[in-house]
Motif scaffolding. Structure first.
Motif, PDB file in Angstrom:
ATOM      1  N   ARG B  49       8.799 -25.638  13.845  1.00 20.01           N
ATOM      2  CA  ARG B  49       7.401 -25.987  14.448  1.00 20.01           C
ATOM      3  C   ARG B  49       6.306 -25.329  13.477  1.00 20.01           C
ATOM      4  O   ARG B  49       5.271 -25.969  13.027  1.00 20.01           O
ATOM      5  CB  ARG B  49       7.093 -25.788  15.812  1.00 20.01           C
ATOM      6  CG  ARG B  49       6.694 -26.889  16.590  1.00 20.01           C
ATOM      7  CD  ARG B  49       6.297 -26.523  18.003  1.00 20.01           C
ATOM      8  NE  ARG B  49       6.754 -25.003  18.459  1.00 20.01           N
ATOM      9  CZ  ARG B  49       7.679 -24.662  19.386  1.00 20.01           C
ATOM     10  NH1 ARG B  49       8.594 -25.752  19.541  1.00 20.01           N
ATOM     11  NH2 ARG B  49       7.625 -23.483  19.533  1.00 20.01           N
ATOM     12  N   ALA B  50       6.509 -24.050  13.087  1.00 19.22           N
ATOM     13  CA  ALA B  50       5.560 -23.421  12.538  1.00 19.22           C
ATOM     14  C   ALA B  50       5.525 -23.760  11.182  1.00 19.22           C
ATOM     15  O   ALA B  50       4.335 -24.010  10.555  1.00 19.22           O
ATOM     16  CB  ALA B  50       5.999 -21.528  12.385  1.00 19.22           C
ATOM     17  N   LYS B  52       5.918 -26.784  10.067  1.00 22.07           N
ATOM     18  CA  LYS B  52       5.566 -27.886  10.177  1.00 22.07           C
ATOM     19  C   LYS B  52       3.776 -27.854  10.272  1.00 22.07           C
ATOM     20  O   LYS B  52       2.975 -28.497   9.511  1.00 22.07           O
ATOM     21  CB  LYS B  52       5.959 -29.052  11.333  1.00 22.07           C
ATOM     22  CG  LYS B  52       6.402 -30.230  10.980  1.00 22.07           C
ATOM     23  CD  LYS B  52       6.947 -31.163  12.020  1.00 22.07           C
ATOM     24  CE  LYS B  52       8.323 -30.859  12.250  1.00 22.07           C
ATOM     25  NZ  LYS B  52       8.986 -31.528  13.293  1.00 22.07           N
ATOM     26  N   ASP B  53       3.452 -27.016  11.168  1.00 20.36           N
ATOM     27  CA  ASP B  53       2.096 -26.575  11.366  1.00 20.36           C
ATOM     28  C   ASP B  53       1.500 -25.896   9.971  1.00 20.36           C
ATOM     29  O   ASP B  53       0.231 -26.421   9.734  1.00 20.36           O
ATOM     30  CB  ASP B  53       1.767 -25.521  12.330  1.00 20.36           C
ATOM     31  CG  ASP B  53       2.073 -25.976  13.855  1.00 20.36           C
ATOM     32  OD1 ASP B  53       2.226 -27.225  13.874  1.00 20.36           O
ATOM     33  OD2 ASP B  53       2.052 -25.024  14.788  1.00 20.36           O
ATOM     34  N   LEU B  56       0.768 -29.090   7.898  1.00 22.00           N
ATOM     35  CA  LEU B  56      -0.693 -29.683   8.273  1.00 22.00           C
ATOM     36  C   LEU B  56      -1.901 -28.871   7.830  1.00 22.00           C
ATOM     37  O   LEU B  56      -2.782 -29.526   7.332  1.00 22.00           O
ATOM     38  CB  LEU B  56      -0.488 -29.826   9.868  1.00 22.00           C
ATOM     39  CG  LEU B  56       0.638 -30.903  10.304  1.00 22.00           C
ATOM     40  CD1 LEU B  56       0.553 -30.981  11.705  1.00 22.00           C
ATOM     41  CD2 LEU B  56      -0.030 -32.379   9.760  1.00 22.00           C
ATOM     42  N   ALA B  57      -1.690 -27.539   8.126  1.00 20.78           N
ATOM     43  CA  ALA B  57      -2.802 -26.903   7.917  1.00 20.78           C
ATOM     44  C   ALA B  57      -3.311 -26.983   6.316  1.00 20.78           C
ATOM     45  O   ALA B  57      -4.541 -26.917   5.840  1.00 20.78           O
ATOM     46  CB  ALA B  57      -2.603 -25.430   8.305  1.00 20.78           C
ATOM     47  N   LYS B  60      -4.877 -30.193   5.660  1.00 21.38           N
ATOM     48  CA  LYS B  60      -6.069 -30.084   5.948  1.00 21.38           C
ATOM     49  C   LYS B  60      -7.031 -29.316   5.078  1.00 21.38           C
ATOM     50  O   LYS B  60      -8.205 -29.580   4.790  1.00 21.38           O
ATOM     51  CB  LYS B  60      -6.259 -29.588   7.282  1.00 21.38           C
ATOM     52  CG  LYS B  60      -7.285 -30.308   8.394  1.00 21.38           C
ATOM     53  CD  LYS B  60      -6.962 -29.646   9.861  1.00 21.38           C
ATOM     54  CE  LYS B  60      -8.347 -29.755  10.425  1.00 21.38           C
ATOM     55  NZ  LYS B  60      -8.080 -29.043  11.883  1.00 21.38           N
TER      56      LYS B  60
END
Lengths: 288, 156
Positions: B49-50, B52-53, B56-57, B60
């Motif tokens: 999950r981290a 993936k985060d 994403l970050a 962004k």
């Protein structure tokens, strides 16, 4: 060796005799005094070594279990890892063979595997060391003739140990059969297989034959369990004893046989465990 | 092969060992193994999950950087345009002012010249009259000869 044949055979005989304990005329007697006692004899060396090794196994594993449950998520130590590897190994074997749900089978398999392995492992202790030590202790502290002190250190070379294990498994087999299929179901399994017809009269004729076959098949299982382990270990022990009497040349031979025997003792412990699982899963399988 | 009472003893020992193992060894170890397996599984999924985060970050941040760059370019462009406009305006204004000042100065010069010319003409007329008086030796009736004088003044 001046006395030649006699000394050698008495040496071997000495190695193959258990330390016995019995009661004669209301008092405790040992070894040769027990020759008339028949069944009512305890092999105290087999009992002492097997129970001692069993307690060693339980103590070591209990230590790991206490450590594991005190902090379940702590990083496990090396010994605990080893114990857990064994447990996983047994668990995977049980899961792949026994499809029912049972809280007993897996711990039973683990106990059999480790206990039998430890008892077999005693076979790798050089054959003369502990009996000679026991003879020395008997002669020095108890004023006995050291030839009258018997010490058989491998409990699995005593048929009583292997028969006891096999009988324990046999009792469980009967118990599981009755628990899963009921008394009637178990009797049906013994009498209506393998030959089964719709005709009642023919079936009545077939019942004794079926019973004979099925009971034989049932009885053979504990027999083969007990005799396989006993035979392998007894033969291995015998060869160690024979190698032990040939003088200096025994060193390389002993080494070779010991290395080979490492395989045998692990394999026999594993086979005993696997067959126990297989027999119990057969006993608790509903269809024949 | 001599079967003895030992069998019973070994069976009892066997039963006790199995029961002890079943009660006090297997369950705690199995529980610990399962708890650890769960923890490891949780940790692995958390790290997934981290990751993936993080992706994403990063995406962004990249987008935001692109936006900021575009905006900065736009602002600089606008500033340039404004600068050029201001300069043009200033130049135009200065030109206009210069024209006004020049026109005023020209007008003043013209007016001064006209005034001087008028003065000069008047003085010449007076001089002509004075000369004519002297030539004629007599006084000229200014009223009677005003038209002649006017004509003269016109001619000068």
């Amino acid at each position: 060796m001046a006395a030649g044949e006699l000394t050698v055979s008495s040496h071997i005989q000495h190695h193959l005799t258990n330390a016995k304990m019995c009661t004669v005329d209301g008092s405790v007697a040992f070894n040769k005094a027990c020759s008339e006692a028949g069944f009512w004899v305890l092999h105290i060396d087999s009992l002492a070594w097997s129970i001692g090794l069993g307690i060693l196994f339980l103590w070591l594993f209990r230590k790991a279990a206490v450590k594991a449950s005190s902090d379940q998520l702590a990083v496990p130590g090396k010994f605990q890892c080893f114990v857990e590897i064994l447990i996983e190994f047994v668990e995977s074997n049980v899961k792949s063979t026994f499809h029912g749900k049972s809280k007993l089978i897996a711990p039973l398999a683990l106990t059999i595997f480790v206990w039998v392995f430890l008892m077999n492992l005693m076979d790798l202790v050089p054959v003369d060391v502990l009996p000679a030590f026991a003879g020395w202790v008997g002669a020095t502290f108890f004023g006995m003739d050291s030839h009258d002190v018997y010490m058989k250190i491998v409990p699995t070379t005593d048929i009583n140990t292997t028969v006891a294990l096999a009988l324990g498994v046999f009792v469980l087999m009967i118990g599981y059969s009755i628990k899963i299929k009921g008394v009637v179901g178990f009797i049906k399994e013994l009498t209506l297989h393998p030959f089964h017809t719709k005709n009642v009269f023919v079936q009545a004729l077939l019942v004794p034959f079926n019973l004979l076959l099925e009971v034989l098949a049932l009885i053979t299982k504990p027999f083969s369990l007990a005799l396989r382990l006993y035979g392998n270990l007894y033969a291995g022990e015998m060869i160690f004893i024979l190698i032990g009497i040939i003088g200096l040349l025994q060193l390389p031979l002993h080494f070779i046989w010991a290395v080979f025997h490492i395989l045998v003792i692990v394999l026999q412990a594993f086979v005993f465990m696997m067959l126990t699982i297989v027999y119990l899963s057969m006993a608790s399988a509903d269809n024949h | 092969m001599n079967l003895t009472l030992t069998i019973i003893g070994q069976m009892i020992a066997f039963a006790v060992f199995v029961l002890f193992c079943m009660k006090y060894i297997w369950p705690p170890l199995m529980n610990a193994i399962e708890a650890r397996q769960k923890k490891i599984a949780d940790g692995l999924s958390a790290s997934d999950r981290a990751e993936k985060d993080l992706m994403l970050a990063q995406d962004k941040a990249k987008d935001q950087l692109k936006d900021a760059k575009a905006k900065a370019a736009e602002i600089i462009d606008q500033a340039r345009k404004r600068e050029a406009k201001l300069i043009d305006e200033a130049v135009a204004k200065a030109n206009a002012e210069r024209d006004v000042i020049l026109a005023q100065a020209k007008a003043e010069v013209e007016a001064e010249r006209n005034r001087l010319r008028e003065d000069l003409r008047k003085q010449v007329a007076a001089l002509a009259i004075a000369g004519a008086e002297k030539i004629l030796q007599r006084s000229i009736d200014e009223a009677a000869h005003a038209d002649i004088l006017e004509k003269l003044v016109q001619e000068l």
